[in-house]
Design a protein around this motif. Structure first.
Motif, mmCIF file in Angstrom:
data_model
loop_
_atom_site.group_PDB
_atom_site.id
_atom_site.type_symbol
_atom_site.label_atom_id
_atom_site.label_comp_id
_atom_site.label_asym_id
_atom_site.label_seq_id
_atom_site.Cartn_x
_atom_site.Cartn_y
_atom_site.Cartn_z
ATOM 1 N N MET A 8 0.838 -1.193 0.000
ATOM 2 C CA MET A 8 0.000 0.000 0.000
ATOM 3 C C MET A 8 0.879 1.252 0.000
ATOM 4 O O MET A 8 2.081 1.183 0.226
ATOM 5 N N ALA A 9 0.239 2.381 -0.209
ATOM 6 C CA ALA A 9 0.918 3.668 -0.058
ATOM 7 C C ALA A 9 -0.044 4.662 0.565
ATOM 8 O O ALA A 9 -1.239 4.674 0.245
ATOM 9 N N TRP B 261 2.593 13.303 -10.114
ATOM 10 C CA TRP B 261 3.944 12.739 -10.169
ATOM 11 C C TRP B 261 4.153 11.745 -9.029
ATOM 12 O O TRP B 261 4.711 10.659 -9.234
ATOM 13 N N VAL B 262 3.709 12.123 -7.825
ATOM 14 C CA VAL B 262 3.869 11.239 -6.660
ATOM 15 C C VAL B 262 3.018 9.992 -6.837
ATOM 16 O O VAL B 262 3.467 8.863 -6.563
ATOM 17 N N TYR B 263 1.792 10.173 -7.290
ATOM 18 C CA TYR B 263 0.894 9.033 -7.515
ATOM 19 C C TYR B 263 1.518 8.043 -8.495
ATOM 20 O O TYR B 263 1.552 6.836 -8.247
ATOM 21 N N GLN B 264 2.020 8.554 -9.627
ATOM 22 C CA GLN B 264 2.594 7.655 -10.634
ATOM 23 C C GLN B 264 3.868 6.989 -10.133
ATOM 24 O O GLN B 264 4.159 5.840 -10.481
ATOM 25 N N CYS B 265 4.606 7.702 -9.311
ATOM 26 C CA CYS B 265 5.823 7.131 -8.721
ATOM 27 C C CYS B 265 5.499 5.874 -7.915
ATOM 28 O O CYS B 265 6.090 4.810 -8.118
ATOM 29 N N VAL B 266 4.542 5.997 -6.987
ATOM 30 C CA VAL B 266 4.228 4.834 -6.149
ATOM 31 C C VAL B 266 3.486 3.761 -6.946
ATOM 32 O O VAL B 266 3.676 2.561 -6.723
ATOM 33 N N MET C 221 6.451 15.904 -3.102
ATOM 34 C CA MET C 221 7.802 15.434 -3.433
ATOM 35 C C MET C 221 7.782 14.789 -4.824
ATOM 36 O O MET C 221 7.906 13.567 -4.970
ATOM 37 N N PRO C 222 7.632 15.591 -5.877
ATOM 38 C CA PRO C 222 7.446 15.039 -7.219
ATOM 39 C C PRO C 222 8.691 14.464 -7.868
ATOM 40 O O PRO C 222 8.601 13.858 -8.938
ATOM 41 N N LEU C 223 9.856 14.646 -7.248
ATOM 42 C CA LEU C 223 11.097 14.200 -7.880
ATOM 43 C C LEU C 223 11.487 12.773 -7.502
ATOM 44 O O LEU C 223 12.401 12.200 -8.096
ATOM 45 N N VAL C 224 10.800 12.193 -6.538
ATOM 46 C CA VAL C 224 11.108 10.813 -6.135
ATOM 47 C C VAL C 224 10.762 9.874 -7.283
ATOM 48 O O VAL C 224 9.718 10.023 -7.937
ATOM 49 N N THR C 225 11.629 8.893 -7.536
ATOM 50 C CA THR C 225 11.399 7.952 -8.635
ATOM 51 C C THR C 225 10.857 6.630 -8.114
ATOM 52 O O THR C 225 11.070 6.258 -6.946
ATOM 53 N N SER C 226 10.189 5.913 -8.977
ATOM 54 C CA SER C 226 9.661 4.593 -8.597
ATOM 55 C C SER C 226 10.801 3.623 -8.298
ATOM 56 O O SER C 226 10.649 2.710 -7.480
ATOM 57 N N ASN C 227 11.959 3.825 -8.937
ATOM 58 C CA ASN C 227 13.120 2.961 -8.642
ATOM 59 C C ASN C 227 13.547 3.097 -7.194
ATOM 60 O O ASN C 227 13.918 2.104 -6.544
ATOM 61 N N ILE D 46 20.200 6.995 -0.394
ATOM 62 C CA ILE D 46 20.280 7.167 -1.842
ATOM 63 C C ILE D 46 21.287 8.255 -2.183
ATOM 64 O O ILE D 46 21.553 9.152 -1.382
ATOM 65 N N GLU D 47 21.835 8.172 -3.392
ATOM 66 C CA GLU D 47 22.865 9.106 -3.820
ATOM 67 C C GLU D 47 22.279 10.403 -4.383
ATOM 68 O O GLU D 47 22.841 11.478 -4.214
ATOM 69 N N ASP D 48 21.157 10.285 -5.087
ATOM 70 C CA ASP D 48 20.587 11.455 -5.756
ATOM 71 C C ASP D 48 19.736 12.261 -4.778
ATOM 72 O O ASP D 48 18.552 11.999 -4.579
ATOM 73 N N ARG D 49 20.358 13.270 -4.177
ATOM 74 C CA ARG D 49 19.667 14.068 -3.169
ATOM 75 C C ARG D 49 18.523 14.895 -3.770
ATOM 76 O O ARG D 49 17.589 15.271 -3.063
ATOM 77 N N GLU D 50 18.604 15.179 -5.075
ATOM 78 C CA GLU D 50 17.555 15.972 -5.726
ATOM 79 C C GLU D 50 16.177 15.325 -5.575
ATOM 80 O O GLU D 50 15.165 16.022 -5.511
ATOM 81 N N GLU D 51 16.152 13.995 -5.524
ATOM 82 C CA GLU D 51 14.873 13.293 -5.436
ATOM 83 C C GLU D 51 14.080 13.682 -4.196
ATOM 84 O O GLU D 51 12.853 13.598 -4.183
ATOM 85 N N LEU D 52 14.767 14.087 -3.162
ATOM 86 C CA LEU D 52 14.116 14.286 -1.867
ATOM 87 C C LEU D 52 13.642 15.714 -1.641
ATOM 88 O O LEU D 52 13.210 16.054 -0.539
#
Length: 459
Positions: free
Chosen positions: A5-6, A36-41, A104-110, A218-224
Motif C-alpha cells: 500500500m501507499a 507525479w507522486v501518484y505515478q511514482c508509487v 515530493m514530485p522528484l522521487v522515482t519509482s526505482n 540514496i545518492e541522488d539528493r535531488e529526489e528528496l
C-alpha cells in the motif's frame, strides 16, 4: 494475502505558495505534483493508494477521482496525526505500506522499489529513505549505533550540537510493515513542545519494542526535494524537464538546445526528429519520425505525422499528416485536420477545418469551419467568413479548385471541384463544378478627377 500500500500525505495548506490553488495541484511539466507522486508509487508496484487531504481537499478529489482512496485531516496536528486519519485502511491488512508526501514530485519509482525490496530482504519493521546533505539544517538526523544500526531520528530543533553535525537526514519517506505501524500508531502521543503527533516517533516505538528498523541511503539528493513555494516549484521543474529531455534524446531525437526547450512528460516523439530552440510541446502530443519542429513553435495535445515541418507556429489540439510544411507564423486552432503534403504558410490561421492532401494555403489566409478538398490552392488574403454574428457556418471547397487572392467565401457556401474564383471576389452562392466565378464590381476610371477636385500635390 500480503499487499503493498501507499499513504500519500497531502493535507498541508501550502501557504507559502501564495495561491488560491491547493499546493499539490500546481503543475510541473504538464502534471500536478500530486500526479507525479501518484505515478511514482503506482509504478513501484503499489496495489492501493490512500491520499490524506486537508480541509480544502475537494479540488484534489475532483482531479484524482477514484484512482485513490481518501482520508481527511481536518486539523493539522502533525504527520503522525495525518497517518492516523488513514488508519482504517490499515485494518485487517498484512504486508507493507509506503508513506511519503504529496509535494515530493522528484522521487522515482526505482527509489521506492529499492526501499521496499531492502525492507523485505532485511525483515525490517520499518525502513527509512535517507541521504547525506552537505547542509542538513532543518532536517531530522538519523542516529546510528556502533553497529551502524538506526536507533533514533532526532528532529533538527531537538538535536544536540554533536547531532547537528550528522549529515544523514530523514527524507520523510518510509516503508512500514502494516501490522507494526498499526500497533505503533496506537502508542503515539503528542507530549512535545509542538503538541503534535510525529510519525518519526513511531520509529522510536518500534525500536523500543526490539523490532528492526533500517535505512536506505540514496545518492541522488535531488529526489528528496519538497515543494513549498514557487521558487522550489521552478527548481523541481528544471530537474524533471532534464529527465524528460534526456529520455527523449536517448530514444533518437535531436534537441538542439535543451535549456530553451520545454516538453511535457506525456509527449511522444519519433526517431530522427529535430527539435529547434524555444519550442514548447505540451499535453499528450505525438510527433512522428524525421520531423523538424521549431524554432519558436508551440504544439499542444496534437498528432503530427512523419517528415512534417513546423516552424515558428502554434498548433493546438489538431492533426497534421505526413510531409506537410507549416509556418512560419501559422496558427492551427483546435479541431484542425491537415492532410499529407500540404503547405500552410506564413500568417495562415486554420480553425476547426479539414484540409485535403496536396493543398496549398501559402499566406495571409483564414479558414474556419471549412472542408477544403485535395490539391486546392487558396491565394493570399482569402477569408472564410464563417460567422454571421450569431452562428458559425460551414464552407466546402472541392478538390482541385483555385481560389484567387483577397476572396471572401461567405458561409454557408460550397465551391464545387475543379472551379476557379477570380481574385477580389465575394462569394455568397454555390460555384458549380468546372466554373469560373467572378463576383466584383467592374472597374470605373474617372479621368482628371484629381485635378477637378484640386487634390494634386506639388513636388
Amino acid at each position: 494475502m500480503e499487499r503493498l500500500m501507499a499513504i500519500i500525505l497531502a493535507a498541508g495548506e501550502g501557504k507559502r505558495m501564495k495561491s488560491k490553488k491547493t499546493k499539490i495541484l500546481h503543475e510541473i511539466c504538464g502534471k500536478p505534483m500530486v500526479e507525479w507522486v501518484y505515478q511514482c508509487v503506482k509504478n513501484s508496484g503499489v496495489d492501493e493508494i490512500v491520499l490524506v487531504i486537508g480541509r480544502n481537499g475537494e479540488e484534489v478529489k475532483e482531479y484524482m477521482g477514484n484512482k485513490v482512496s481518501y482520508a481527511k485531516q481536518e486539523q493539522q496536528l502533525g504527520t503522525g496525526h495525518a497517518v492516523i486519519q488513514a488508519q482504517e485502511y490499515l485494518e485487517n491488512r498484512e504486508g507493507q505500506v509506503v508513506i511519503m508526501y504529496g509535494d515530493m514530485p522528484l522521487v522515482t519509482s526505482n527509489t521506492i522499489s529499492l526501499a521496499v525490496d531492502y525492507h523485505k530482504e532485511k525483515g525490517n519493521a520499518a525502513t527509512i529513505i535517507t541521504a547525506d546533505f552537505e547542509n542538513p539544517a532543518g532536517y531530522g538526523r538519523i542516529i546510528r549505533n556502533s553497529q551502524n544500526e538506526v536507533v533514533e531520528i532526532v528532529e533538527d530543533r531537538d538535536a544536540s550540537c554533536e547531532q547537528k553535525k550528522i549529515k544523514e537526514i530523514n527524507s520523510g519517506i518510509y516503508c512500514f510493515d502494516i501490522s507494526a505501524l498499526r500497533d505503533a500508531l496506537k502508542e503515539l502521543d503528542n507530549k512535545n513542545d509542538q503538541g503534535e503527533y510525529y510519525l518519526t516517533d513511531t520509529i522510536k516505538i518500534l525500536i523500543n519494542k526490539g523490532l528492526k528498523v533500517g535505512a536506505v541511503k540514496i545518492e541522488d539528493r535531488e529526489e528528496l526535494a519538497g515543494i513549498n513555494d514557487r521558487i522550489q516549484l521552478a527548481e523541481a521543474a528544471k530537474v524533471l524537464r532534464k529527465r524528460i529531455l534526456n529520455k527523449i534524446m536517448a530514444s533518437g531525437v535531436t534537441i538542439i538546445d535543451p535549456d530553451s526547450t520545454y516538453i511535457d512528460s506525456e509527449v511522444e516523439i519519433g526517431m530522427d526528429t529535430i527539435i529547434y530552440p524555444s519550442t514548447i510541446i505540451k499535453g499528450e502530443t505525438k510527433i512522428g519520425e524525421e520531423c523538424i519542429i521549431g524554432p519558436g513553435s508551440t504544439i499542444e495535445n496534437s498528432k503530427i505525422g512523419n517528415r512534417v515541418e513546423i516552424k515558428n507556429s502554434v498548433v493546438l489540439e489538431s492533426c497534421i499528416d505526413d510531409e506537410t510544411k507549416t509556418g512560419p507564423f501559422a496558427y492551427l486552432r483546435p479541431g484542425s485536420n491537415v492532410g499529407k503534403n500540404v503547405k500552410i504558410g506564413d500568417f495562415v490561421e486554420i480553425k476547426n477545418s479539414s484540409i485535403g492532401d496536396g493543398t496549398k494555403i501559402s499566406h495571409l489566409t483564414y479558414v474556419g469551419d471549412a472542408e477544403v478538398g485535395k490539391k486546392v490552392n487558396l491565394g493570399c488574403g482569402v477569408v472564410v467568413v464563417n460567422y454571421d454574428g450569431q452562428k458559425k457556418h460551414k464552407t466546402i471547397i472541392g478538390d482541385n479548385s483555385f481560389v484567387g487572392c483577397n476572396v471572401n467565401l461567405v458561409s454557408p457556401v460550397e465551391v464545387k471541384k475543379n472551379s476557379y474564383i477570380a481574385a477580389g471576389s465575394t462569394i455568397t452562392d454555390e460555384v458549380p463544378e468546372n466554373s469560373l466565378a467572378i463576383a466584383r464590381s467592374r472597374q470605373v476610371i474617372k479621368e482628371n478627377w484629381v485635378l477637378k477636385k484640386g487634390l494634386l500635390k506639388k513636388d
